[in-house]
Design an enzyme around this catalytic site. Sequence first.
Site, PDB file in Angstrom:
ATOM      1  N   ASP A  15       0.850  -1.192   0.000  1.00  0.00           N
ATOM      2  CA  ASP A  15       0.000   0.000   0.000  1.00  0.00           C
ATOM      3  C   ASP A  15       0.889   1.248   0.000  1.00  0.00           C
ATOM      4  O   ASP A  15       1.704   1.435   0.908  1.00  0.00           O
ATOM      5  CB  ASP A  15      -0.900  -0.018   1.244  1.00  0.00           C
ATOM      6  CG  ASP A  15      -1.921   1.102   1.237  1.00  0.00           C
ATOM      7  OD1 ASP A  15      -2.040   1.808   0.223  1.00  0.00           O
ATOM      8  OD2 ASP A  15      -2.608   1.277   2.268  1.00  0.00           O
ATOM      9  N   ASP A 117      -3.282   2.360  -5.863  1.00  0.00           N
ATOM     10  CA  ASP A 117      -2.082   2.399  -5.015  1.00  0.00           C
ATOM     11  C   ASP A 117      -1.950   1.168  -4.115  1.00  0.00           C
ATOM     12  O   ASP A 117      -1.208   1.188  -3.143  1.00  0.00           O
ATOM     13  CB  ASP A 117      -2.084   3.671  -4.160  1.00  0.00           C
ATOM     14  CG  ASP A 117      -3.291   3.755  -3.241  1.00  0.00           C
ATOM     15  OD1 ASP A 117      -4.322   3.128  -3.544  1.00  0.00           O
ATOM     16  OD2 ASP A 117      -3.212   4.450  -2.205  1.00  0.00           O
ATOM     17  N   GLU A 118      -2.666   0.082  -4.441  1.00  0.00           N
ATOM     18  CA  GLU A 118      -2.620  -1.122  -3.612  1.00  0.00           C
ATOM     19  C   GLU A 118      -2.529  -2.372  -4.480  1.00  0.00           C
ATOM     20  O   GLU A 118      -3.269  -2.522  -5.452  1.00  0.00           O
ATOM     21  CB  GLU A 118      -3.874  -1.237  -2.746  1.00  0.00           C
ATOM     22  CG  GLU A 118      -4.094  -0.110  -1.754  1.00  0.00           C
ATOM     23  CD  GLU A 118      -5.415  -0.260  -1.025  1.00  0.00           C
ATOM     24  OE1 GLU A 118      -5.487  -1.071  -0.086  1.00  0.00           O
ATOM     25  OE2 GLU A 118      -6.391   0.413  -1.419  1.00  0.00           O
TER      26      GLU A 118
END
Length: 398
Positions: A15, A117-118
């Site tokens: 993350d 973003d993960e």
Amino acid sequence: MVMVINLSKIYFHIDVNNAFLSWEAVYMLEHGEKTDIRDIESAIAGDPKKRTGVILAKSPKAKAMGVKTGEAIFQARKKCPNLVLFPPHHNFYNRKSKQMKKLLEDFSDVIEQFSIDEYFIEYIPILGDYMDVAHTIQTRIFNELGFTVNIGVSDVKYLAKVASDFEKPNKIHTLFKNEIKEKLWPLRIEDMFLLGPKSAKKLKEIGINTIGKLANTNVDILKAHLKSHGEELYNFAWGKDLDQKHEKHEVPKSVSHSKTSAYDLTNLDEIYTFILDIANDTCIRLRKEKMKTKNISVTLKTNNFDVYSSSATLDAPTDSTTEIFKICKKLFNNMYKKEPLRLIGINLSCLENSELSQLNIFDCLNEKTCKVDKTVDSLLEKFNDNNVITRGSLIKSK
């Protein structure tokens, strides 16, 4: 001392720390800026020139002053008068996300994107101790891409995500099933995975303030207050693997997609392009499911959070991006009140199996249109990248 656990599978959840602001900082540094905006009172905002713009991300110092993601710029500046605002560069953010995925391919063949973003990856034991591998990933991302990440490690995928939300930034945390009572149960009920504020309020009203309290509550009580979601939360609290629920593919009842704009949408041509972009993404998913739709609805949300929707029922099912866009555009024109828009959504329902749908005279009336759809879909499947190919009318927008 490294804890050794004998497991068939271990998952990492990677993350990005404060993604939009971190990526904007990298963007500015790469373009000659001397100040790292992560070290000052700064934020990324939809439209810094407008007081009604929304905060998309904030720096640690801005957060310490009370600035919150999602609040209006004028509210943020009341709390933080020295707040410096920057517009987002979404294309750059997408590029950084793809670079991170490319880097992760050096460590696993099983990679799942959870958001921009993960990422989840499945750990490969032959690479060495899982904690050593996690540290290597973290170090390489920082050295090669310029930003930090948190990594959660677990034998259950969603527990890895929970672990990555522990202390930040630039940390690695474990949350294995045998660590649940120690690390998960003491957390506030608000920290429960997939628990919304309304459900959290209901649980607190019956005295459930921690995840441990939920785990030790009779599941029938939870179901009485939250229906099937109560049982799901109960299973979450005990670390039961959720992947088994998804092994059998379920036929969707509808396919939908919506996008929120970082600024007020007022220009009609830009709005049409926005609608086409959403319709394109929705139709790709529809065809991937081998389904056609007979009902199309469009939802609009204004900058004042007013919501409008309109729908149309078709005489014959379709999966054509061109046809669905035409109908969405017509629905939009019929209900648009020339108010600034922030969100547009498209929902396709009354689905039928495209392989079983009865052919009619209108199916593939325009052979070129059908070929375009099939070509786009095949290229996306081959390259697994929505940006490899796009419709010409979307190029300017993207």
